[in-house]
Design a protein around this motif. Structure first.
Motif, short mmCIF file in Angstrom:
data_model
loop_
_atom_site.label_atom_id
_atom_site.label_comp_id
_atom_site.label_asym_id
_atom_site.label_seq_id
_atom_site.Cartn_x
_atom_site.Cartn_y
_atom_site.Cartn_z
N LEU A 13 9.94 52.16 44.72
CA LEU A 13 10.26 52.88 45.96
C LEU A 13 11.74 52.75 46.30
O LEU A 13 12.40 53.74 46.62
N LYS A 14 12.27 51.54 46.24
CA LYS A 14 13.70 51.33 46.54
C LYS A 14 14.58 52.06 45.55
O LYS A 14 15.55 52.71 45.92
N GLU A 15 14.24 51.93 44.26
CA GLU A 15 15.05 52.56 43.20
C GLU A 15 15.07 54.08 43.36
O GLU A 15 16.14 54.70 43.30
N ARG A 17 14.38 55.92 46.03
CA ARG A 17 15.03 56.34 47.27
C ARG A 17 16.55 56.30 47.11
O ARG A 17 17.24 57.26 47.48
N THR A 18 17.05 55.25 46.53
CA THR A 18 18.50 55.12 46.32
C THR A 18 19.01 56.18 45.35
O THR A 18 20.02 56.83 45.61
N LYS A 19 18.29 56.35 44.24
CA LYS A 19 18.69 57.31 43.21
C LYS A 19 18.74 58.74 43.76
O LYS A 19 19.63 59.50 43.44
N LYS A 20 17.78 59.08 44.60
CA LYS A 20 17.71 60.44 45.12
C LYS A 20 18.41 60.62 46.46
O LYS A 20 18.44 61.72 47.00
N GLY A 21 18.95 59.54 47.01
CA GLY A 21 19.70 59.63 48.26
C GLY A 21 18.83 59.94 49.47
O GLY A 21 19.31 60.56 50.42
N ASN A 22 17.58 59.53 49.44
CA ASN A 22 16.69 59.76 50.57
C ASN A 22 16.67 58.56 51.51
O ASN A 22 17.09 57.47 51.13
N SER A 23 16.15 58.78 52.68
CA SER A 23 16.00 57.69 53.64
C SER A 23 14.54 57.27 53.72
O SER A 23 13.64 58.03 53.34
N TRP A 41 6.67 48.47 52.71
CA TRP A 41 6.34 48.77 51.31
C TRP A 41 7.47 48.34 50.40
O TRP A 41 7.25 47.73 49.36
N GLU A 42 8.70 48.70 50.79
CA GLU A 42 9.86 48.38 49.95
C GLU A 42 10.13 46.88 49.87
O GLU A 42 10.67 46.40 48.89
N GLN A 43 9.77 46.15 50.91
CA GLN A 43 9.96 44.71 50.91
C GLN A 43 8.82 43.96 50.23
O GLN A 43 8.91 42.75 50.01
N GLY A 44 7.77 44.68 49.91
CA GLY A 44 6.61 44.06 49.27
C GLY A 44 5.71 43.33 50.26
O GLY A 44 4.84 42.56 49.86
N ILE A 45 5.93 43.55 51.56
CA ILE A 45 5.10 42.90 52.59
C ILE A 45 3.72 43.54 52.63
O ILE A 45 2.71 42.89 52.84
N TYR A 60 8.84 61.91 45.28
CA TYR A 60 9.90 61.48 44.37
C TYR A 60 9.85 62.17 43.01
O TYR A 60 10.67 61.89 42.14
N ASN A 61 8.85 63.04 42.81
CA ASN A 61 8.69 63.73 41.53
C ASN A 61 8.57 62.74 40.37
O ASN A 61 9.26 62.85 39.36
N ILE A 62 7.68 61.77 40.56
CA ILE A 62 7.40 60.77 39.54
C ILE A 62 5.88 60.72 39.34
O ILE A 62 5.13 61.28 40.11
#
Length: 75
Positions: A13-15, A17-23, A41-45, A60-62
């Protein structure tokens, strides 16, 4: 013999979001959840519901496989 499965949802999720420039907010709106839910979710909590996996993968088209394992289909 059971084999442990390691999930990579938070990292992917973090990767992505960063790669695609989303928030986090954009993904939250798309999935109908709060920004703080995406942050967790991104923190794994916490993890997204299984019902949200297709939405996230579409956003994310994945593949769902990539979301869960961190690997692309050909890896």
């Amino acid at each position: 013999m059971e084999q442990g499965i390691e999930l990579h949802i938070s990292e992917v999720l973090k990767e992505e979001r960063t790669k695609k420039g989303n928030s986090q907010e954009k993904l939250a709106e798309y999935c109908g959840v709060s920004k703080s839910a995406v942050s967790k979710w991104e923190q794994g909590i916490s993890r997204p519901s299984i019902y949200q996996f297709p939405q996230i993968a579409d956003f994310y088209n994945i593949t769902i496989q990539r979301l869960l394992t961190g690997k692309k289909k050909d890896e």
